[in-house]
Scaffold this motif. Sequence first.
Motif, PDB file in Angstrom:
ATOM      1  N   MET A  28       0.845  -1.196   0.000  1.00 50.70           N
ATOM      2  CA  MET A  28       0.000   0.000   0.000  1.00 50.70           C
ATOM      3  C   MET A  28       0.877   1.243   0.000  1.00 50.70           C
ATOM      4  SD  MET A  28      -2.727  -1.252   2.844  1.00 50.70           S
ATOM      5  CE  MET A  28      -4.101  -0.228   2.399  1.00 50.70           C
ATOM      6  N   GLY A  29       0.311   2.352  -0.471  1.00 53.64           N
ATOM      7  CA  GLY A  29       1.015   3.625  -0.458  1.00 53.64           C
ATOM      8  C   GLY A  29       1.684   3.904  -1.787  1.00 53.64           C
ATOM      9  N   GLU A  30       2.530   4.923  -1.806  1.00 52.30           N
ATOM     10  CA  GLU A  30       3.223   5.314  -3.023  1.00 52.30           C
ATOM     11  C   GLU A  30       4.440   4.425  -3.253  1.00 52.30           C
ATOM     12  OE1 GLU A  30       3.874   9.357  -3.877  1.00 52.30           O
ATOM     13  OE2 GLU A  30       1.911   9.981  -3.141  1.00 52.30           O
ATOM     14  N   ILE A  31       4.816   4.309  -4.526  1.00 47.64           N
ATOM     15  CA  ILE A  31       6.029   3.566  -4.870  1.00 47.64           C
ATOM     16  C   ILE A  31       7.213   4.404  -4.413  1.00 47.64           C
ATOM     17  CG2 ILE A  31       7.390   2.545  -6.720  1.00 47.64           C
ATOM     18  CD1 ILE A  31       4.801   2.471  -8.391  1.00 47.64           C
ATOM     19  N   LEU A  32       8.098   3.823  -3.648  1.00 45.67           N
ATOM     20  CA  LEU A  32       9.244   4.562  -3.127  1.00 45.67           C
ATOM     21  C   LEU A  32      10.219   4.899  -4.245  1.00 45.67           C
ATOM     22  CD1 LEU A  32       9.923   2.565   0.158  1.00 45.67           C
ATOM     23  CD2 LEU A  32       8.680   4.716  -0.117  1.00 45.67           C
ATOM     24  N   ASP A  33      10.526   6.171  -4.373  1.00 48.50           N
ATOM     25  CA  ASP A  33      11.437   6.617  -5.421  1.00 48.50           C
ATOM     26  C   ASP A  33      12.857   6.090  -5.193  1.00 48.50           C
ATOM     27  OD1 ASP A  33      11.224   8.120  -7.895  1.00 48.50           O
ATOM     28  OD2 ASP A  33      12.757   9.425  -7.006  1.00 48.50           O
TER      29      ASP A  33
END
Length: 152
Positions: A28-33
């Motif tokens: 879950m959440g944003e893809i880590l850059d």
Amino acid sequence: MVTKGKELEYGSTLIFINKIDLSRNSLMGEILDELTRLVGLGTLNLLMNHLTGNVLKNIGNLRWLETLDLSKNSLSRHILERMSSLTSLAQSNLSLNNLIGRIPSGNQLQTLNDASMYKINPSLCRSPLLTKSLGDGTSDAPTITGSSVEDE
């Protein structure tokens, strides 16, 4: 990391990782850059999770990326122009998300001219989808007038 029954610990050698498959993990959440620091990455598979936000901000750093699957998530922002700098990209699937705006053109993205890689992203536009961008009045689709077809 456990592979072939051996537990391996990575520190400074993370840049040598070639493949990441975290599909079907309920992430879950944003893809880590931070993934874009793995400059040797050839395959990134994040299929069928609950990821939101943008396709990686610095995705252009992944110059050796050949396969990218971000399908069946909840990504909901623009596909960044930086994706067109992925010159090794041979397969990509961004379908079944909520991506918006124009699909970048140029370089490798022009050779991946398969509309199925973008399907079911109702707010995306431009070839290969041939749909209008919301609010910009442009389209790569031919305009049908009467019995003839004219390019816009």
